[in-house]
Scaffold this motif. Structure first.
Motif, PDB file in Angstrom:
ATOM      1  N   LEU A  83       0.843  -1.192   0.000  1.00 19.26           N
ATOM      2  CA  LEU A  83       0.000   0.000   0.000  1.00 19.26           C
ATOM      3  C   LEU A  83       0.880   1.245   0.000  1.00 19.26           C
ATOM      4  CD1 LEU A  83      -2.940  -0.513   2.548  1.00 19.26           C
ATOM      5  CD2 LEU A  83      -3.105  -0.217   0.074  1.00 19.26           C
ATOM      6  N   TYR A  84       0.488   2.210  -0.822  1.00 20.23           N
ATOM      7  CA  TYR A  84       1.214   3.472  -0.902  1.00 20.23           C
ATOM      8  C   TYR A  84       0.264   4.622  -0.591  1.00 20.23           C
ATOM      9  CZ  TYR A  84       4.756   0.689  -3.285  1.00 20.23           C
ATOM     10  OH  TYR A  84       5.690  -0.266  -3.587  1.00 20.23           O
ATOM     11  N   LEU A  85       0.809   5.647   0.055  1.00 19.29           N
ATOM     12  CA  LEU A  85       0.037   6.843   0.340  1.00 19.29           C
ATOM     13  C   LEU A  85       0.101   7.755  -0.883  1.00 19.29           C
ATOM     14  CD1 LEU A  85      -1.530   8.585   2.383  1.00 19.29           C
ATOM     15  CD2 LEU A  85       0.661   9.498   3.144  1.00 19.29           C
ATOM     16  N   THR A  86      -1.002   7.874  -1.610  1.00 21.15           N
ATOM     17  CA  THR A  86      -1.018   8.648  -2.846  1.00 21.15           C
ATOM     18  C   THR A  86      -1.843   9.925  -2.736  1.00 21.15           C
ATOM     19  OG1 THR A  86      -2.800   7.206  -3.648  1.00 21.15           O
ATOM     20  CG2 THR A  86      -0.558   6.678  -4.351  1.00 21.15           C
ATOM     21  N   GLY A  87      -2.481  10.154  -1.606  1.00 21.14           N
ATOM     22  CA  GLY A  87      -3.204  11.395  -1.378  1.00 21.14           C
ATOM     23  C   GLY A  87      -3.289  11.691   0.102  1.00 21.14           C
ATOM     24  N   PHE A  88      -3.149  12.966   0.481  1.00 23.30           N
ATOM     25  CA  PHE A  88      -3.157  13.347   1.896  1.00 23.30           C
ATOM     26  C   PHE A  88      -3.745  14.754   2.002  1.00 23.30           C
ATOM     27  CE2 PHE A  88      -1.517  15.055   5.830  1.00 23.30           C
ATOM     28  CZ  PHE A  88      -1.317  13.975   6.680  1.00 23.30           C
ATOM     29  N   MET A  89      -4.879  14.871   2.634  1.00 20.45           N
ATOM     30  CA  MET A  89      -5.494  16.183   2.846  1.00 20.45           C
ATOM     31  C   MET A  89      -5.921  16.276   4.293  1.00 20.45           C
ATOM     32  SD  MET A  89      -8.586  18.071   0.779  1.00 20.45           S
ATOM     33  CE  MET A  89      -9.860  16.938   1.289  1.00 20.45           C
ATOM     34  N   SER A  90      -5.539  17.332   4.974  1.00 21.64           N
ATOM     35  CA  SER A  90      -5.859  17.459   6.391  1.00 21.64           C
ATOM     36  C   SER A  90      -6.332  18.867   6.693  1.00 21.64           C
ATOM     37  CB  SER A  90      -4.633  17.136   7.255  1.00 21.64           C
ATOM     38  OG  SER A  90      -3.568  18.048   6.985  1.00 21.64           O
ATOM     39  N   SER A  91      -7.074  18.992   7.771  1.00 19.97           N
ATOM     40  CA  SER A  91      -7.493  20.307   8.245  1.00 19.97           C
ATOM     41  C   SER A  91      -7.742  20.238   9.739  1.00 19.97           C
ATOM     42  CB  SER A  91      -8.758  20.781   7.520  1.00 19.97           C
ATOM     43  OG  SER A  91      -9.853  19.935   7.807  1.00 19.97           O
ATOM     44  N   MET A  92      -7.549  21.385  10.395  1.00 19.30           N
ATOM     45  CA  MET A  92      -7.851  21.536  11.814  1.00 19.30           C
ATOM     46  C   MET A  92      -8.705  22.782  11.936  1.00 19.30           C
ATOM     47  SD  MET A  92      -4.333  20.430  13.785  1.00 19.30           S
ATOM     48  CE  MET A  92      -3.492  21.958  13.447  1.00 19.30           C
ATOM     49  N   ALA A  93      -9.903  22.621  12.458  1.00 18.81           N
ATOM     50  CA  ALA A  93     -10.889  23.698  12.445  1.00 18.81           C
ATOM     51  C   ALA A  93     -10.347  24.965  13.094  1.00 18.81           C
ATOM     52  CB  ALA A  93     -12.155  23.236  13.161  1.00 18.81           C
ATOM     53  N   SER A  94     -10.239  26.033  12.300  1.00 20.77           N
ATOM     54  CA  SER A  94      -9.885  27.386  12.768  1.00 20.77           C
ATOM     55  C   SER A  94      -8.487  27.495  13.360  1.00 20.77           C
ATOM     56  CB  SER A  94     -10.911  27.873  13.821  1.00 20.77           C
ATOM     57  OG  SER A  94     -12.207  27.846  13.285  1.00 20.77           O
ATOM     58  N   VAL A  95      -7.619  26.544  13.051  1.00 21.05           N
ATOM     59  CA  VAL A  95      -6.287  26.547  13.636  1.00 21.05           C
ATOM     60  C   VAL A  95      -5.250  26.292  12.548  1.00 21.05           C
ATOM     61  CG1 VAL A  95      -4.746  25.370  15.263  1.00 21.05           C
ATOM     62  CG2 VAL A  95      -7.129  25.738  15.864  1.00 21.05           C
ATOM     63  N   ASN A  96      -4.129  27.027  12.617  1.00 20.50           N
ATOM     64  CA  ASN A  96      -3.006  26.741  11.744  1.00 20.50           C
ATOM     65  C   ASN A  96      -2.066  25.771  12.449  1.00 20.50           C
ATOM     66  OD1 ASN A  96      -3.754  28.502   9.622  1.00 20.50           O
ATOM     67  ND2 ASN A  96      -3.038  30.241  10.836  1.00 20.50           N
ATOM     68  N   GLY A  97      -1.523  24.840  11.702  1.00 25.52           N
ATOM     69  CA  GLY A  97      -0.608  23.881  12.303  1.00 25.52           C
ATOM     70  C   GLY A  97      -0.246  22.799  11.316  1.00 25.52           C
ATOM     71  N   ALA A  98      -0.036  21.609  11.821  1.00 29.94           N
ATOM     72  CA  ALA A  98       0.340  20.479  10.980  1.00 29.94           C
ATOM     73  C   ALA A  98      -0.264  19.206  11.537  1.00 29.94           C
ATOM     74  CB  ALA A  98       1.854  20.344  10.904  1.00 29.94           C
ATOM     75  N   VAL A  99      -0.529  18.261  10.637  1.00 31.25           N
ATOM     76  CA  VAL A  99      -1.034  16.941  11.013  1.00 31.25           C
ATOM     77  C   VAL A  99       0.001  15.913  10.598  1.00 31.25           C
ATOM     78  CG1 VAL A  99      -2.839  15.226  10.627  1.00 31.25           C
ATOM     79  CG2 VAL A  99      -3.444  17.636  10.823  1.00 31.25           C
ATOM     80  N   VAL A 100       0.284  14.969  11.488  1.00 37.48           N
ATOM     81  CA  VAL A 100       1.294  13.942  11.242  1.00 37.48           C
ATOM     82  C   VAL A 100       0.634  12.575  11.315  1.00 37.48           C
ATOM     83  CG1 VAL A 100       3.593  13.087  11.835  1.00 37.48           C
ATOM     84  CG2 VAL A 100       2.948  15.441  12.433  1.00 37.48           C
ATOM     85  N   LEU A 101       0.950  11.721  10.360  1.00 40.07           N
ATOM     86  CA  LEU A 101       0.460  10.344  10.337  1.00 40.07           C
ATOM     87  C   LEU A 101       1.601   9.427  10.736  1.00 40.07           C
ATOM     88  CD1 LEU A 101      -1.939   8.442   9.537  1.00 40.07           C
ATOM     89  CD2 LEU A 101      -0.859   8.289   7.275  1.00 40.07           C
ATOM     90  N   TYR A 102       1.403   8.644  11.792  1.00 29.32           N
ATOM     91  CA  TYR A 102       2.414   7.729  12.302  1.00 29.32           C
ATOM     92  C   TYR A 102       1.933   6.286  12.208  1.00 29.32           C
ATOM     93  CZ  TYR A 102       4.913  11.583  14.648  1.00 29.32           C
ATOM     94  OH  TYR A 102       5.618  12.727  14.931  1.00 29.32           O
ATOM     95  N   ASP A 103       2.891   5.374  12.175  1.00 22.58           N
ATOM     96  CA  ASP A 103       2.632   3.964  12.456  1.00 22.58           C
ATOM     97  C   ASP A 103       2.991   3.753  13.917  1.00 22.58           C
ATOM     98  OD1 ASP A 103       2.373   1.232  12.621  1.00 22.58           O
ATOM     99  OD2 ASP A 103       4.091   0.776  11.318  1.00 22.58           O
ATOM    100  N   ARG A 104       1.964   3.590  14.758  1.00 22.41           N
ATOM    101  CA  ARG A 104       2.168   3.352  16.189  1.00 22.41           C
ATOM    102  C   ARG A 104       2.502   1.869  16.357  1.00 22.41           C
ATOM    103  NH1 ARG A 104      -0.008   5.967  20.950  1.00 22.41           N
ATOM    104  NH2 ARG A 104      -0.088   4.554  22.745  1.00 22.41           N
ATOM    105  N   MET A 105       3.701   1.564  16.813  1.00 23.82           N
ATOM    106  CA  MET A 105       4.159   0.177  16.847  1.00 23.82           C
ATOM    107  C   MET A 105       4.153  -0.441  18.234  1.00 23.82           C
ATOM    108  SD  MET A 105       7.164   0.248  13.948  1.00 23.82           S
ATOM    109  CE  MET A 105       8.048   1.618  14.659  1.00 23.82           C
ATOM    110  N   ALA A 106       4.589   0.310  19.240  1.00 20.44           N
ATOM    111  CA  ALA A 106       4.670  -0.250  20.594  1.00 20.44           C
ATOM    112  C   ALA A 106       4.591   0.884  21.603  1.00 20.44           C
ATOM    113  CB  ALA A 106       5.959  -1.036  20.785  1.00 20.44           C
TER     114      ALA A 106
END
Length: 271
Positions: A83-106
């Protein structure tokens, strides 16, 4: 397998059997209780209500996969495909910042911030990417550890299998580093590129409150600016891979003293 050309990528993206879209959200609450405001810091959405449910606070060392409560749901690739990540769109209501996608392993919880003796994290090791390259260590606060600032160090085994490595001193406690959901990356020793396991944590001084915090091993998959919806589409080379069985978890950085609802739309394509 992989995409053989950009045309191959586009063809698979329009094939309903090869692509999937995942809309996910994490709300500004845990178990129905609103989280406190915290600006200019990273926060974990692990325990937030929303897609995939709220993740549990681990006690003993736990490992995670795509079936774990709290992880974003998706369909595994078929056969020998990836599987490959071919699209990524994120938003946080009324806030500027960043969203990070992790693989939580342990992860492990149940550590306290009002003692300076070594606290063991027995058995804390991932079941994926066991070689360790790219794995990162985070401190994850589950219950507030208080307003007095302290530092801690982590004893870990690096990607080469060398035990007894000691991380850089990492801040814990205080406004941005002591509240529930605070997510704090731990700097590795110079030259280390990953982690196979974590053995213990030691605080330099008490924060004044025991609280409940833990150590989490994760691997970053992708990050992008939020606030205004952003979509990122890479070419067919260099696409981020979703590891087989990955536990997809959101974290976010908010640039103002507001804790937002967070929204994410992923496109996953297999080849």
């Amino acid at each position: 397998m992989a995409f053989t050309s950009y045309s191959d990528l586009l063809n698979k993206q329009t094939d309903a059997t090869k692509t999937q879209s995942l809309f996910a959200f994490k709300l500004n609450r845990s178990a129905g209780v609103a989280q406190g405001a915290l600006g200019n810091a990273y926060r974990s959405a692990w325990k937030n209500d929303g897609t995939g449910g709220s993740g549990a606070t681990p006690t003993t060392a736990a490992t995670y996969d795509n079936t774990s409560a709290g992880c974003l749901p998706y369909a595994l690739a078929t056969g020998v495909n990836s599987l490959y990540l071919t699209g990524f769109m994120s938003s946080m209501a009324s806030v500027n910042g960043a969203v990070v996608l992790y693989d939580r392993m342990a992860a492990i919880g149940g550590l306290v911030a009002n003692v300076t003796t070594e606290q063991m994290t027995t058995g804390l090791a991932p079941a994926r990417n066991t070689g360790g390259v790219g794995n990162k260590i985070f401190i994850e606060v589950y219950t507030s550890v208080g307003g007095t600032s302290s530092t801690l160090t982590v004893n870990y085994t690096n990607q080469a299998g060398t035990a007894g490595r000691i991380s850089g001193a990492t801040r814990i406690g205080g406004t941005a580093f002591g509240v529930a959901s605070a997510l704090i990356e731990v700097p590795l020793m110079d030259g280390d590129t990953g982690v196979q396991s974590v053995e213990s944590v030691t605080l330099s001084a008490t924060t004044g409150t025991a609280g409940n915090f833990g150590v989490t091993i994760m691997r970053e998959i992708f990050n992008a600016a939020a606030g205004v919806p952003v979509i990122t589409q890479a070419g067919f080379k260099g696409l981020a891979t979703i590891p087989a069985g990955a536990c997809l978890m959101l974290a976010y950085y908010n640039g103002s003293n507001i804790t937002p609802d967070t929204f994410l739309n992923l496109q996953l394509t297999e080849a």
